[in-house]
Scaffold this active site. Structure first.
Site, short mmCIF file in Angstrom:
data_model
loop_
_atom_site.label_atom_id
_atom_site.label_comp_id
_atom_site.label_asym_id
_atom_site.label_seq_id
_atom_site.Cartn_x
_atom_site.Cartn_y
_atom_site.Cartn_z
N SER A 38 16.51 60.51 33.63
CA SER A 38 16.11 60.85 35.00
C SER A 38 16.54 62.24 35.45
CB SER A 38 16.69 59.82 35.98
OG SER A 38 16.25 58.52 35.67
N CYS A 128 19.97 39.91 46.32
CA CYS A 128 18.90 39.97 47.33
C CYS A 128 18.62 38.61 47.97
CB CYS A 128 17.63 40.54 46.70
SG CYS A 128 17.07 39.67 45.21
N GLN A 155 10.53 34.38 44.03
CA GLN A 155 10.90 35.78 43.92
C GLN A 155 9.84 36.62 43.22
OE1 GLN A 155 15.46 34.26 43.27
NE2 GLN A 155 15.11 36.40 42.77
N ARG A 233 10.48 32.84 39.62
CA ARG A 233 9.73 34.09 39.66
C ARG A 233 8.25 33.78 39.88
NH1 ARG A 233 12.21 38.60 40.37
NH2 ARG A 233 13.45 38.45 38.45
N HIS A 240 10.43 38.60 48.60
CA HIS A 240 10.81 37.27 48.15
C HIS A 240 10.66 36.28 49.31
CE1 HIS A 240 12.20 39.20 44.65
NE2 HIS A 240 13.50 39.06 44.76
#
Length: 335
Positions: A38, A128, A155, A233, A240
């Protein structure tokens, strides 16, 4: 004041840039750090171009006050001492320090004061799904102590990062074109599917994600509450959702719970079955609040309330919560 983002090129790192600009965060300077892959990338912030610096064990953090880290637990553990040794507060978005006794685990709507006790100069941002749930639990806990929680999470791909979101989109395209779908980020094809596994399984049959909800909820709420979770998921792209069953010490009526939720910080009540009004990830993406609906009595428990919630995992479930922690610290220093 000088702030920094470690992991600036990731999905949460990019969300940090948006949230800091949206909220006019009071930093005079922002420094971006990333991996070798990065380093050198450039991002716009407040009309200026910022270049990502290579994260190294050096003195780059000497004059920085607050560091938002979102580069994975391994990186957080390796660089924590380098980041904090000159006094910077590290607000960490990984799982590295969440359950450490000397590291506060903070959701500002629930336990902001915990952020003032930082013996290691580290504050942990919770998982989260935990963040979203405890924001909604807090006003109910104020009505009556919560004994037990059963929760099923739904999620989105965003929980696994930017590459996972791209893979889901790619899978749908490949399937429409009659091709075999690419499967790298998930154990199975996610498009047109749900996968009842998030993170790895532990010895008790629960996944690490599910155990995070058990342990983190107790730490944040300073409570003996028992939380049993099933984390799934689903093939939505962002935001979510959770179906939550709550057992309190005394019975609560629906109207009282709805009123408490409507008045709670960080919560928007969206609950009118007659007009099919309830939260959905389609509409909660990009929003700050956690949206709550389908509030009703639990038919299987006289002391039970059940509800549905939805919120942006990348925003309130990650970057926004960390920025709110920093804003709280700043407000307390001003006082």
């Amino acid at each position: 004041m000088k702030a920094a983002i470690v992991g600036a090129s990731g999905a949460v790192g990019q969300e940090f840039l948006k949230v800091l600009e949206e909220r006019n965060f009071p930093a005079d300077e922002l420094v971006l750090f990333g991996s070798e892959r990065s380093a050198g990338r450039k991002y716009n912030f407040r009309g200026k171009e910022l270049e990502v610096k290579l994260l190294q064990h050096n003195d780059d953090f000497k004059d920085i006050d607050i560091v938002f880290t979102s580069a994975g637990a391994g990186t957080s553990k390796e660089y924590a001492e380098t980041i904090t040794k000159y006094g910077a507060i590290m607000i960490d978005n990984s799982s590295a320090f969440r359950m450490d006794a000397d590291v506060p685990l903070v959701v500002p709507e629930c336990n902001a004061e915990d952020a003032l006790n930082t013996p290691r100069n580290i504050i942990a941002n919770p998982n989260c799904t935990t963040i979203m749930m405890v924001v909604v639990l807090k006003p109910i806990e104020a009505l009556s102590h919560i004994r037990r929680i059963h929760v099923a999470s739904y999620q989105s791909a965003s929980g696994a990062g930017a590459q996972a979101m791209a893979e889901l989109q790619q899978q749908y395209k490949e399937l429409v074109e009659g091709k075999q779908p690419t499967i790298n980020k998930f154990p199975y094809q996610l498009a047109y599917n749900v996968i009842p596994q998030i993170d790895v399984f532990t010895d008790n049959g629960y996944t690490k994600e599910e155990m995070k909800m058990f342990n983190e909820t107790r730490k944040i709420m300073h409570s003996d509450v028992q939380c049993s979770a099933m984390c799934v998921r689903i093939s939505s792209l962002r935001s979510h959702s959770e179906a939550v069953w709550i057992e309190t010490e005394k019975p609560l009526d629906v109207a009282t719970v709805q009123a408490a939720l409507a008045a709670a910080p960080g919560v928007t009540l969206q609950d009118d079955p007659a007009t099919k009004t309830y939260p959905m990830p389609l509409f909660t993406g990009g929003k700050d609040d956690i949206y709550v609906g389908r509030v009703r009595k639990d038919l299987a428990n006289e002391n039970g309330i059940t509800l549905w919630l939805s919120g942006d995992q990348i925003k309130k479930g990650a970057a926004l919560n960390a920025v709110q922690i920093a804003e709280y610290l700043i407000s307390q220093k001003v006082k």
